[in-house]
Design a protein around this motif. Structure first.
Motif, PDB file in Angstrom:
ATOM      1  N   ARG A 129      -5.404   2.253 -10.298  1.00 53.57           N
ATOM      2  CA  ARG A 129      -5.363   1.248  -9.246  1.00 53.57           C
ATOM      3  C   ARG A 129      -6.145   1.773  -8.040  1.00 53.57           C
ATOM      4  O   ARG A 129      -6.356   2.971  -7.902  1.00 53.57           O
ATOM      5  CB  ARG A 129      -3.922   0.952  -8.816  1.00 53.57           C
ATOM      6  CG  ARG A 129      -3.050   0.465  -9.936  1.00 53.57           C
ATOM      7  CD  ARG A 129      -1.701  -0.045  -9.473  1.00 53.57           C
ATOM      8  NE  ARG A 129      -0.815   0.990  -8.986  1.00 53.57           N
ATOM      9  CZ  ARG A 129       0.497   0.842  -8.834  1.00 53.57           C
ATOM     10  NH1 ARG A 129       1.081  -0.317  -9.138  1.00 53.57           N
ATOM     11  NH2 ARG A 129       1.245   1.801  -8.367  1.00 53.57           N
ATOM     12  N   TRP A 139       2.447   1.773  -3.357  1.00 57.30           N
ATOM     13  CA  TRP A 139       1.515   2.283  -4.362  1.00 57.30           C
ATOM     14  C   TRP A 139       1.235   3.775  -4.157  1.00 57.30           C
ATOM     15  O   TRP A 139       1.107   4.531  -5.114  1.00 57.30           O
ATOM     16  CB  TRP A 139       0.225   1.480  -4.335  1.00 57.30           C
ATOM     17  CG  TRP A 139       0.286   0.190  -5.105  1.00 57.30           C
ATOM     18  CD1 TRP A 139       1.394  -0.530  -5.435  1.00 57.30           C
ATOM     19  CD2 TRP A 139      -0.826  -0.530  -5.639  1.00 57.30           C
ATOM     20  NE1 TRP A 139       1.042  -1.655  -6.138  1.00 57.30           N
ATOM     21  CE2 TRP A 139      -0.318  -1.688  -6.278  1.00 57.30           C
ATOM     22  CE3 TRP A 139      -2.197  -0.336  -5.623  1.00 57.30           C
ATOM     23  CZ2 TRP A 139      -1.133  -2.609  -6.910  1.00 57.30           C
ATOM     24  CZ3 TRP A 139      -3.020  -1.253  -6.249  1.00 57.30           C
ATOM     25  CH2 TRP A 139      -2.487  -2.385  -6.891  1.00 57.30           C
ATOM     26  N   LEU A 159       0.844  -1.199   0.000  1.00 58.66           N
ATOM     27  CA  LEU A 159       0.000   0.000   0.000  1.00 58.66           C
ATOM     28  C   LEU A 159       0.877   1.246   0.000  1.00 58.66           C
ATOM     29  O   LEU A 159       0.687   2.156  -0.809  1.00 58.66           O
ATOM     30  CB  LEU A 159      -0.930   0.004   1.217  1.00 58.66           C
ATOM     31  CG  LEU A 159      -1.610   1.328   1.544  1.00 58.66           C
ATOM     32  CD1 LEU A 159      -2.465   1.826   0.401  1.00 58.66           C
ATOM     33  CD2 LEU A 159      -2.434   1.201   2.826  1.00 58.66           C
ATOM     34  N   PHE A 219      -6.384  -5.025  -3.221  1.00 57.75           N
ATOM     35  CA  PHE A 219      -5.682  -4.268  -4.258  1.00 57.75           C
ATOM     36  C   PHE A 219      -6.371  -4.557  -5.596  1.00 57.75           C
ATOM     37  O   PHE A 219      -6.624  -5.721  -5.926  1.00 57.75           O
ATOM     38  CB  PHE A 219      -4.221  -4.704  -4.351  1.00 57.75           C
ATOM     39  CG  PHE A 219      -3.419  -4.390  -3.131  1.00 57.75           C
ATOM     40  CD1 PHE A 219      -2.700  -3.211  -3.040  1.00 57.75           C
ATOM     41  CD2 PHE A 219      -3.381  -5.280  -2.064  1.00 57.75           C
ATOM     42  CE1 PHE A 219      -1.948  -2.921  -1.903  1.00 57.75           C
ATOM     43  CE2 PHE A 219      -2.640  -5.002  -0.930  1.00 57.75           C
ATOM     44  CZ  PHE A 219      -1.928  -3.815  -0.849  1.00 57.75           C
ATOM     45  N   VAL A 266      -6.917   0.729  -3.600  1.00 55.41           N
ATOM     46  CA  VAL A 266      -6.674  -0.120  -2.432  1.00 55.41           C
ATOM     47  C   VAL A 266      -7.775   0.188  -1.426  1.00 55.41           C
ATOM     48  O   VAL A 266      -8.044   1.349  -1.135  1.00 55.41           O
ATOM     49  CB  VAL A 266      -5.305   0.150  -1.777  1.00 55.41           C
ATOM     50  CG1 VAL A 266      -5.096  -0.775  -0.589  1.00 55.41           C
ATOM     51  CG2 VAL A 266      -4.176   0.001  -2.782  1.00 55.41           C
ATOM     52  N   SER A 325      -6.230  -3.450  -9.770  1.00 59.48           N
ATOM     53  CA  SER A 325      -5.418  -2.779 -10.766  1.00 59.48           C
ATOM     54  C   SER A 325      -5.952  -3.054 -12.167  1.00 59.48           C
ATOM     55  O   SER A 325      -6.150  -4.204 -12.552  1.00 59.48           O
ATOM     56  CB  SER A 325      -3.967  -3.277 -10.657  1.00 59.48           C
ATOM     57  OG  SER A 325      -3.159  -2.648 -11.612  1.00 59.48           O
TER      58      SER A 325
END
Length: 193
Positions: free
Chosen positions: A83, A11, A8, A163, A85, A165
């Protein structure tokens, strides 16, 4: 072994490097005493173990929500990299020491603004001119000491991190990590997007 919290954090950093100045922005979800869900955008910081934390004002309705139910969700939407999270867990209040450190790490201009809006955040106001006037009247050294209405929370338990993407492949990638309280280990699963 890399943890989902480290991923995390990576990212968030990659999104910032890709040009998103608010890569640390996320949507917090909480529930009030009547079961009404609330969401709001906020800035997130990370501790040394990559647990997310944020700051707020005692007058914010999220504070009342968390007093009733400390379970919450947090979602980052990384528009630059396509993306996201999402995590779910339990929050606890930040310590006075952590708050004092965080306060001094804020930009001085933001600290001055917070002295004006923080004590009444979320309350109705007649005009923005009231805030501007109060800001202009602050002493030059204002903001050096953290006000008691600068509070915050940290995720102390995280049960799930997802996650997601969207890339150049035929399907988006969906990876979910679950934390087992007994073994204190993470398990990773790949889900159909």
């Amino acid at each position: 072994m890399s943890t989902p919290l480290a991923k995390l954090r990576r990212w968030v950093d990659e999104e910032r490097l890709a040009g998103n100045p608010f890569s640390h922005g996320a949507v917090l979800g909480s529930v009030d005493a009547q079961g009404q869900a609330h969401t709001r955008m906020l800035g997130v910081h990370f501790d040394a173990q990559n647990y997310p934390r944020f700051h707020t004002s005692p007058t914010s309705r999220k504070v009342a929500d968390l007093a009733q139910n400390p379970q919450a969700s947090l979602t980052f939407a990384f528009q630059t990299s396509l993306r996201s999270v999402s995590l779910e867990g339990r929050l606890a209040a930040l310590s006075v020491l952590r708050l004092d450190e965080d306060w001094l790490n804020l930009e001085p201009a933001f600290r001055r603004s917070y002295l004006v809006f923080g004590k009444n955040s979320g309350q109705a106001i007649e005009s923005e001119a009231e805030l501007e006037s109060e800001l202009a009247g602050l002493a030059a050294q204002a903001g050096l000491i953290r006000p008691n209405y600068f509070i915050g929370y940290v995720f102390v338990e995280i049960q799930r991190i997802a996650f997601y993407s969207v890339g150049t492949k035929a399907f988006a990638e969906h990876e979910v990590w679950l934390f087992d309280q007994e073994s204190k280990n993470w398990t990773k699963n790949f889900l159909v997007p």
